[in-house]
Design an enzyme around this catalytic site. Sequence first.
Site, mmCIF file in Angstrom:
data_model
loop_
_atom_site.group_PDB
_atom_site.id
_atom_site.type_symbol
_atom_site.label_atom_id
_atom_site.label_comp_id
_atom_site.label_asym_id
_atom_site.label_seq_id
_atom_site.Cartn_x
_atom_site.Cartn_y
_atom_site.Cartn_z
ATOM 1 N N LYS A 1 0.862 -1.189 0.000
ATOM 2 C CA LYS A 1 0.000 0.000 0.000
ATOM 3 C C LYS A 1 0.887 1.223 0.000
ATOM 4 O O LYS A 1 1.836 1.320 0.772
ATOM 5 C CB LYS A 1 -0.867 -0.023 1.279
ATOM 6 C CG LYS A 1 -1.806 1.155 1.414
ATOM 7 C CD LYS A 1 -3.169 0.829 0.869
ATOM 8 C CE LYS A 1 -4.006 2.048 0.567
ATOM 9 N NZ LYS A 1 -3.777 2.670 -0.745
ATOM 10 N N GLN B 1 7.363 3.877 3.659
ATOM 11 C CA GLN B 1 5.957 3.478 3.726
ATOM 12 C C GLN B 1 5.768 2.210 4.578
ATOM 13 O O GLN B 1 4.743 2.034 5.221
ATOM 14 C CB GLN B 1 5.439 3.257 2.301
ATOM 15 C CG GLN B 1 3.931 3.262 2.172
ATOM 16 C CD GLN B 1 3.334 4.657 2.120
ATOM 17 O OE1 GLN B 1 3.854 5.528 1.417
ATOM 18 N NE2 GLN B 1 2.271 4.891 2.850
ATOM 19 N N LYS C 1 5.716 3.396 8.172
ATOM 20 C CA LYS C 1 4.558 4.280 8.358
ATOM 21 C C LYS C 1 3.273 3.462 8.447
ATOM 22 O O LYS C 1 2.456 3.644 9.343
ATOM 23 C CB LYS C 1 4.474 5.240 7.160
ATOM 24 C CG LYS C 1 3.314 6.195 7.217
ATOM 25 C CD LYS C 1 3.163 6.996 5.937
ATOM 26 C CE LYS C 1 4.450 7.689 5.559
ATOM 27 N NZ LYS C 1 4.259 8.688 4.503
ATOM 28 N N LYS D 1 5.259 1.773 -3.237
ATOM 29 C CA LYS D 1 5.149 3.137 -3.788
ATOM 30 C C LYS D 1 5.353 3.040 -5.289
ATOM 31 O O LYS D 1 6.003 2.109 -5.778
ATOM 32 C CB LYS D 1 6.223 4.039 -3.180
ATOM 33 C CG LYS D 1 5.966 5.518 -3.368
ATOM 34 C CD LYS D 1 5.031 6.085 -2.327
ATOM 35 C CE LYS D 1 4.636 7.510 -2.630
ATOM 36 N NZ LYS D 1 3.839 8.114 -1.552
ATOM 37 N N GLY E 1 -3.003 8.219 -4.161
ATOM 38 C CA GLY E 1 -2.419 9.439 -4.728
ATOM 39 C C GLY E 1 -1.141 9.842 -4.003
ATOM 40 O O GLY E 1 -0.787 9.304 -2.969
ATOM 41 N N ASP E 2 -0.443 10.785 -4.579
ATOM 42 C CA ASP E 2 0.716 11.439 -3.957
ATOM 43 C C ASP E 2 0.904 12.710 -4.791
ATOM 44 O O ASP E 2 -0.054 13.162 -5.452
ATOM 45 C CB ASP E 2 1.962 10.529 -3.999
ATOM 46 C CG ASP E 2 3.127 11.083 -3.162
ATOM 47 O OD1 ASP E 2 3.062 11.030 -1.933
ATOM 48 O OD2 ASP E 2 4.112 11.591 -3.744
ATOM 49 N N THR F 1 -4.514 13.472 5.373
ATOM 50 C CA THR F 1 -3.081 13.656 5.677
ATOM 51 C C THR F 1 -2.858 14.979 6.412
ATOM 52 O O THR F 1 -2.155 15.033 7.422
ATOM 53 C CB THR F 1 -2.234 13.593 4.394
ATOM 54 O OG1 THR F 1 -2.595 12.430 3.671
ATOM 55 C CG2 THR F 1 -0.759 13.538 4.712
ATOM 56 N N ASN G 1 -2.586 19.000 -1.691
ATOM 57 C CA ASN G 1 -3.539 18.299 -0.830
ATOM 58 C C ASN G 1 -3.147 18.371 0.648
ATOM 59 O O ASN G 1 -3.968 18.723 1.504
ATOM 60 C CB ASN G 1 -3.643 16.841 -1.303
ATOM 61 C CG ASN G 1 -4.515 16.015 -0.385
ATOM 62 O OD1 ASN G 1 -4.022 15.253 0.434
ATOM 63 N ND2 ASN G 1 -5.818 16.178 -0.470
ATOM 64 N N SER H 1 -6.849 5.730 3.905
ATOM 65 C CA SER H 1 -6.885 4.847 2.732
ATOM 66 C C SER H 1 -7.221 3.424 3.157
ATOM 67 O O SER H 1 -8.005 2.727 2.509
ATOM 68 C CB SER H 1 -5.530 4.838 2.016
ATOM 69 O OG SER H 1 -5.448 5.907 1.108
#
Length: 444
Positions: free
Chosen positions: A89, A110, A113, A125, A164-165, A208, A239, A376
């Site tokens: 993820k 990630q 995290k 990622k 998204g990023d 976020t 964002n 998410s």
Amino acid sequence: MSMAANLLDKLAQKNPNEPEFLQAAREVMESLEPLMERHPEYVKAGIFERILEPERQVMFRVPWVDDRGTVQVNRGYRIEFSSAIGPYKGGLRFHPSVNLSIIKFLGFEQILKNSLTGLPIGGGKGGSDFDPKGKSDAEVMKFCQSFITELYRHIGADTDVPAGDIGVGGREIGYLFGQYKRIVNRYEGVLTGKGLAWGGSLARTEATGYGLVYFVEEMLKTKGESFAGKKVAISGSGNVAIYAAEKVRALGGTVITMSDSNGYFVDEAGVDLDCVKQLKEVERKRCSDYINNHPEAKYFEGCQNIWMVPCDIALPCATQNEINEQDAKNLVANGCIAVGEGANMPCTPEAVKVFHDNNVLFAPGKASNAGGVAVSALEMSQNSMRYSWTFEEVDAKLKNIMINIHTKAYQAAKEYGQEGNLVVGANIAGFVKVAEAMLAQGIV
Ligand code: NDP
């Protein structure tokens, strides 16, 4: 040579052209040294070597035709780093700077995290060197369709769930999802950050930024402080930045700066967020346009001086390595008491050292920006249940998750004799869960 130094040495030899990945790996491995001593079983099982090597790396050609009829070729990436505690993820980044090193650093971060969120998600990622800026909607759609036409075979609701990023928002997720569904002929929660009418979660857009502020609020409480009455400098105007600013304002702080890759503005009266949302989310314009509506604000070309603006709290929410040692010294000299990373790795290791040496509260991104991926994962749960929670329900879960992450990081740091060092705490707390899962699952 210490074990961490030895590992990092070998990693550098194996991945010589990947400075961002090596930087992220160094930060984590150095802070895990006390853990290496306390857990010889992790060393014996090769957990540290294995976690540094992605389970799978996919790189692919993304051909598409622009509005003038010219063929364009971009490069796509998906790094499936660790599935020890759940399906891979992590977001997709579309930006011209994207390369293997950047995607690997993001994928590696990630893992820890996602573990910190307490939810069952592994780390990954992806992205591309495609630049959505200046492209028409039709061009963005054609690119996204081509990108997913290769990526679809590697992902799935129980395998790998991108989000998204930078450069990937609701529009891009929509085009990617539409083409995925068309190819596999299944309606499944393969991407998060979807629109509300087609499987998205309420509060994902805000998650976020809101999560960052919830985390920093907890951190401030440890020193009897709060956002009320504080001047807050935020970089970025995407964002993360926009919704961090919204929550800061709700908690009584005043946001005085925002930026994009061209420059930044300072509005001492407090940033007009409705104006920023209209410019960025609707009209896709630049920060320089803010002063057309607010002549009392000042615009500065280039971002190098944004951290010279005096503030009480700094929230870097743009990109990696945007605060260097000198920026950190400027922030300290101007009386900044806390820094919270909204972006991934926005502070260089030298900058982080300046904050620690000067007792500035510091929230590392892998803990403080975990709210996005946490919601998410809540979107995945809602998709599986074919059910939606209300905004208030999701927001309450998010807040709870952020408070728990802070507690875990704070306590792990204390347990290892480094009270207040949330970098060490977040790395250790995130790592242990993944290591235990890897130990249980054998050498894979
Ligand atoms: P967006 O694309 O929405 O916004 C990014 C913002 O940062 C834009 O204002 C952009 O300006 C600016 N920016 C990007 N690159 C640079 C650069 N090289 N120099 C200066 N400014 C730059 O992205 P997000 O807000 O989603 O992401 C921001 C950061 O937060 C990233 O580090 C991302 O990895 C991280 N993050 C995002 C999460 C999410 O849920 N979205 C979750 C966790 C972390 P411009 O428009 O000019 O490019």
